[in-house]
Write a protein that holds these residues in place. Structure first.
Motif, PDB file in Angstrom:
ATOM      1  N   VAL A  39      12.987  -0.319   3.322  1.00 40.56           N
ATOM      2  CA  VAL A  39      12.015  -1.295   3.825  1.00 40.56           C
ATOM      3  C   VAL A  39      10.635  -0.661   3.886  1.00 40.56           C
ATOM      4  CG1 VAL A  39      11.367  -2.742   5.800  1.00 40.56           C
ATOM      5  CG2 VAL A  39      13.765  -2.548   5.146  1.00 40.56           C
ATOM      6  N   PHE A  40      10.563   0.565   4.404  1.00 41.80           N
ATOM      7  CA  PHE A  40       9.280   1.266   4.522  1.00 41.80           C
ATOM      8  C   PHE A  40       8.637   1.438   3.144  1.00 41.80           C
ATOM      9  CE2 PHE A  40       6.751   5.178   4.694  1.00 41.80           C
ATOM     10  CZ  PHE A  40       5.887   4.859   5.732  1.00 41.80           C
ATOM     11  N   GLU A  41       9.420   1.870   2.177  1.00 42.29           N
ATOM     12  CA  GLU A  41       8.902   2.086   0.822  1.00 42.29           C
ATOM     13  C   GLU A  41       8.381   0.785   0.216  1.00 42.29           C
ATOM     14  OE1 GLU A  41      10.978   3.183  -3.334  1.00 42.29           O
ATOM     15  OE2 GLU A  41      11.390   4.603  -1.703  1.00 42.29           O
ATOM     16  N   ARG A  42       9.112  -0.290   0.388  1.00 44.58           N
ATOM     17  CA  ARG A  42       8.684  -1.584  -0.166  1.00 44.58           C
ATOM     18  C   ARG A  42       7.387  -2.063   0.478  1.00 44.58           C
ATOM     19  NH1 ARG A  42      11.488  -6.893  -1.671  1.00 44.58           N
ATOM     20  NH2 ARG A  42      10.131  -8.472  -0.821  1.00 44.58           N
ATOM     21  N   GLU A  43       7.303  -1.959   1.808  1.00 50.14           N
ATOM     22  CA  GLU A  43       6.108  -2.441   2.502  1.00 50.14           C
ATOM     23  C   GLU A  43       4.891  -1.574   2.195  1.00 50.14           C
ATOM     24  OE1 GLU A  43       5.982  -5.336   3.879  1.00 50.14           O
ATOM     25  OE2 GLU A  43       8.123  -5.655   3.643  1.00 50.14           O
ATOM     26  N   ILE A  44       5.087  -0.277   2.048  1.00 44.77           N
ATOM     27  CA  ILE A  44       3.978   0.616   1.665  1.00 44.77           C
ATOM     28  C   ILE A  44       3.468   0.258   0.281  1.00 44.77           C
ATOM     29  CG2 ILE A  44       3.526   2.992   0.881  1.00 44.77           C
ATOM     30  CD1 ILE A  44       3.130   2.837   3.783  1.00 44.77           C
ATOM     31  N   ARG A  45       4.392   0.030  -0.665  1.00 45.26           N
ATOM     32  CA  ARG A  45       3.981  -0.339  -2.030  1.00 45.26           C
ATOM     33  C   ARG A  45       3.166  -1.630  -2.036  1.00 45.26           C
ATOM     34  NH1 ARG A  45       9.176   0.975  -4.010  1.00 45.26           N
ATOM     35  NH2 ARG A  45       9.634  -1.238  -4.064  1.00 45.26           N
ATOM     36  N   ALA A  46       3.554  -2.579  -1.191  1.00 50.38           N
ATOM     37  CA  ALA A  46       2.837  -3.859  -1.140  1.00 50.38           C
ATOM     38  C   ALA A  46       1.446  -3.712  -0.512  1.00 50.38           C
ATOM     39  CB  ALA A  46       3.657  -4.885  -0.361  1.00 50.38           C
ATOM     40  N   ALA A  47       1.321  -2.855   0.496  1.00 51.15           N
ATOM     41  CA  ALA A  47       0.051  -2.728   1.222  1.00 51.15           C
ATOM     42  C   ALA A  47      -0.912  -1.729   0.591  1.00 51.15           C
ATOM     43  CB  ALA A  47       0.325  -2.323   2.670  1.00 51.15           C
ATOM     44  N   ALA A  48      -0.400  -0.751  -0.141  1.00 57.01           N
ATOM     45  CA  ALA A  48      -1.233   0.354  -0.643  1.00 57.01           C
ATOM     46  C   ALA A  48      -2.431  -0.073  -1.486  1.00 57.01           C
ATOM     47  CB  ALA A  48      -0.364   1.348  -1.410  1.00 57.01           C
ATOM     48  N   PRO A  49      -2.310  -1.019  -2.426  1.00 50.83           N
ATOM     49  CA  PRO A  49      -3.494  -1.363  -3.233  1.00 50.83           C
ATOM     50  C   PRO A  49      -4.699  -1.810  -2.391  1.00 50.83           C
ATOM     51  CG  PRO A  49      -1.533  -2.263  -4.261  1.00 50.83           C
ATOM     52  CD  PRO A  49      -1.119  -1.717  -2.925  1.00 50.83           C
ATOM     53  N   LEU A  50      -4.462  -2.682  -1.414  1.00 52.53           N
ATOM     54  CA  LEU A  50      -5.592  -3.136  -0.588  1.00 52.53           C
ATOM     55  C   LEU A  50      -6.060  -2.049   0.377  1.00 52.53           C
ATOM     56  CD1 LEU A  50      -4.831  -6.890   0.102  1.00 52.53           C
ATOM     57  CD2 LEU A  50      -6.708  -5.920  -1.201  1.00 52.53           C
ATOM     58  N   TRP A  51      -5.158  -1.180   0.815  1.00 51.05           N
ATOM     59  CA  TRP A  51      -5.598  -0.055   1.644  1.00 51.05           C
ATOM     60  C   TRP A  51      -6.504   0.876   0.849  1.00 51.05           C
ATOM     61  CZ3 TRP A  51      -0.261   1.255   4.266  1.00 51.05           C
ATOM     62  CH2 TRP A  51      -0.060   0.383   5.334  1.00 51.05           C
ATOM     63  N   ILE A  52      -6.202   1.063  -0.428  1.00 51.93           N
ATOM     64  CA  ILE A  52      -7.050   1.909  -1.275  1.00 51.93           C
ATOM     65  C   ILE A  52      -8.422   1.261  -1.441  1.00 51.93           C
ATOM     66  CG2 ILE A  52      -7.336   2.794  -3.634  1.00 51.93           C
ATOM     67  CD1 ILE A  52      -4.225   3.170  -3.622  1.00 51.93           C
ATOM     68  N   VAL A  53      -8.442  -0.057  -1.659  1.00 51.34           N
ATOM     69  CA  VAL A  53      -9.721  -0.770  -1.766  1.00 51.34           C
ATOM     70  C   VAL A  53     -10.500  -0.640  -0.454  1.00 51.34           C
ATOM     71  CG1 VAL A  53     -10.770  -3.062  -2.022  1.00 51.34           C
ATOM     72  CG2 VAL A  53      -8.911  -2.374  -3.535  1.00 51.34           C
ATOM     73  N   ALA A  54      -9.806  -0.743   0.678  1.00 48.79           N
ATOM     74  CA  ALA A  54     -10.462  -0.636   1.986  1.00 48.79           C
ATOM     75  C   ALA A  54     -11.009   0.766   2.239  1.00 48.79           C
ATOM     76  CB  ALA A  54      -9.484  -1.018   3.096  1.00 48.79           C
ATOM     77  N   ALA A  55     -10.471   1.759   1.549  1.00 47.06           N
ATOM     78  CA  ALA A  55     -10.947   3.134   1.735  1.00 47.06           C
ATOM     79  C   ALA A  55     -12.319   3.352   1.101  1.00 47.06           C
ATOM     80  CB  ALA A  55      -9.943   4.118   1.149  1.00 47.06           C
ATOM     81  N   VAL A  56     -12.682   2.548   0.086  1.00 46.90           N
ATOM     82  CA  VAL A  56     -13.975   2.735  -0.593  1.00 46.90           C
ATOM     83  C   VAL A  56     -15.142   2.532   0.375  1.00 46.90           C
ATOM     84  CG1 VAL A  56     -15.466   1.871  -2.444  1.00 46.90           C
ATOM     85  CG2 VAL A  56     -13.016   2.200  -2.860  1.00 46.90           C
ATOM     86  N   PRO A  57     -15.205   1.413   1.139  1.00 47.99           N
ATOM     87  CA  PRO A  57     -16.298   1.294   2.103  1.00 47.99           C
ATOM     88  C   PRO A  57     -16.268   2.383   3.173  1.00 47.99           C
ATOM     89  CG  PRO A  57     -15.111  -0.799   1.919  1.00 47.99           C
ATOM     90  CD  PRO A  57     -14.410   0.190   1.067  1.00 47.99           C
ATOM     91  N   LEU A  58     -15.071   2.876   3.518  1.00 46.66           N
ATOM     92  CA  LEU A  58     -15.000   3.978   4.492  1.00 46.66           C
ATOM     93  C   LEU A  58     -15.673   5.234   3.960  1.00 46.66           C
ATOM     94  CD1 LEU A  58     -11.459   3.903   6.157  1.00 46.66           C
ATOM     95  CD2 LEU A  58     -13.672   3.546   7.221  1.00 46.66           C
ATOM     96  N   VAL A  59     -15.499   5.497   2.656  1.00 49.50           N
ATOM     97  CA  VAL A  59     -16.150   6.660   2.042  1.00 49.50           C
ATOM     98  C   VAL A  59     -17.665   6.494   2.097  1.00 49.50           C
ATOM     99  CG1 VAL A  59     -16.475   7.892  -0.140  1.00 49.50           C
ATOM    100  CG2 VAL A  59     -14.175   7.251   0.594  1.00 49.50           C
ATOM    101  N   VAL A  60     -18.160   5.289   1.789  1.00 45.15           N
ATOM    102  CA  VAL A  60     -19.607   5.029   1.857  1.00 45.15           C
ATOM    103  C   VAL A  60     -20.099   5.221   3.289  1.00 45.15           C
ATOM    104  CG1 VAL A  60     -21.399   3.279   1.531  1.00 45.15           C
ATOM    105  CG2 VAL A  60     -19.546   3.477  -0.138  1.00 45.15           C
ATOM    106  N   MET A  61     -19.320   4.778   4.268  1.00 45.04           N
ATOM    107  CA  MET A  61     -19.692   4.950   5.669  1.00 45.04           C
ATOM    108  C   MET A  61     -19.798   6.435   6.035  1.00 45.04           C
ATOM    109  SD  MET A  61     -17.581   4.058   9.125  1.00 45.04           S
ATOM    110  CE  MET A  61     -16.658   5.566   8.984  1.00 45.04           C
ATOM    111  N   VAL A  62     -18.820   7.217   5.589  1.00 44.05           N
ATOM    112  CA  VAL A  62     -18.836   8.657   5.882  1.00 44.05           C
ATOM    113  C   VAL A  62     -20.046   9.322   5.231  1.00 44.05           C
ATOM    114  CG1 VAL A  62     -17.607  10.822   5.445  1.00 44.05           C
ATOM    115  CG2 VAL A  62     -16.357   8.834   6.289  1.00 44.05           C
TER     116      VAL A  62
END
Length: 191
Positions: free
Chosen positions: A143-166
């Motif tokens: 279950v953990f692996e499946r849910e991580i795979r589903a959420a990871a693409p948008l989490w990666i996209v969300a990391a881009v503005p965090l990098v700009v913020m840093v």
């Protein structure tokens, strides 16, 4: 480009990037938490010993944990006869485990892992001397692996503005260190 902006503008950009990152990450995070808890805490099936169960999983992506509700922590398993068959009459791959678990105030003994058949259909019967309550759960790691795979693409996209913020905050801090004789931040806009 960021270097030419004032500290006030950089701080504003950092705040906007943090907000944008939070907005992008919100939906996949909620979906991950809900999917993980529903997938691991809610049994797919409940049945009593001596009962033949026609188990159908419409989404057979994970292995199954066969569990027995128990009265005390980690008791020994009673003698039992287990018959499990797939829809074509075969026997699915299984492996024994001996693990105690507590969920929502109840005690469970997990004793068998069943690999999922392709069509998600199993016939299960467990006979014991006394009446026992059995439950089928999904394997937590699947279950953990499946849910991580589903959420990871948008989490990666969300990391881009965090990098700009840093980067923006780093520029503000580097300016503060270079201008150490001026300990306060200059929040006045520069022309």
């Amino acid at each position: 480009m960021l270097r030419r902006l004032s500290n006030a503008h950089l701080l504003g950009i950092a705040a906007l990037m943090l907000l944008l990152s939070g907005v992008i990450a919100f939906a996949p995070t909620i979906r991950f938490v809900r999917g993980f808890f529903v997938g691991t805490l809610h049994p797919l099936e409940q049945f009593d010993s001596g009962e033949t169960v026609e188990f159908v999983d419409p989404d057979p992506y994970s292995g199954y944990l066969l569990s027995m509700e128990v009265e005390e922590r980690n008791p020994p398993l009673p003698e039992m006869e287990i018959a499990i068959a797939t829809s074509d009459g075969g026997v699915p791959e299984t492996s024994r485990i001996d693990r105690w678990n507590a969920m929502m105030g109840r005690e469970y003994k997990q004793f068998l892992v069943i690999e999922p058949p392709e069509d998600g259909r199993l016939t299960i019967r467990i006979d014991t001397e006394e009446n026992e309550d059995f439950l089928i759960y999904r394997r937590i790691d699947d279950v953990f692996e499946r849910e991580i795979r589903a959420a990871a693409p948008l989490w990666i996209v969300a990391a881009v503005p965090l990098v700009v913020m840093v980067i923006a905050l780093g520029l503000i801090l580097s300016r503060m260190m270079r201008e150490s004789d001026k300990p306060s931040l200059d929040f006045r806009g520069e022309a």
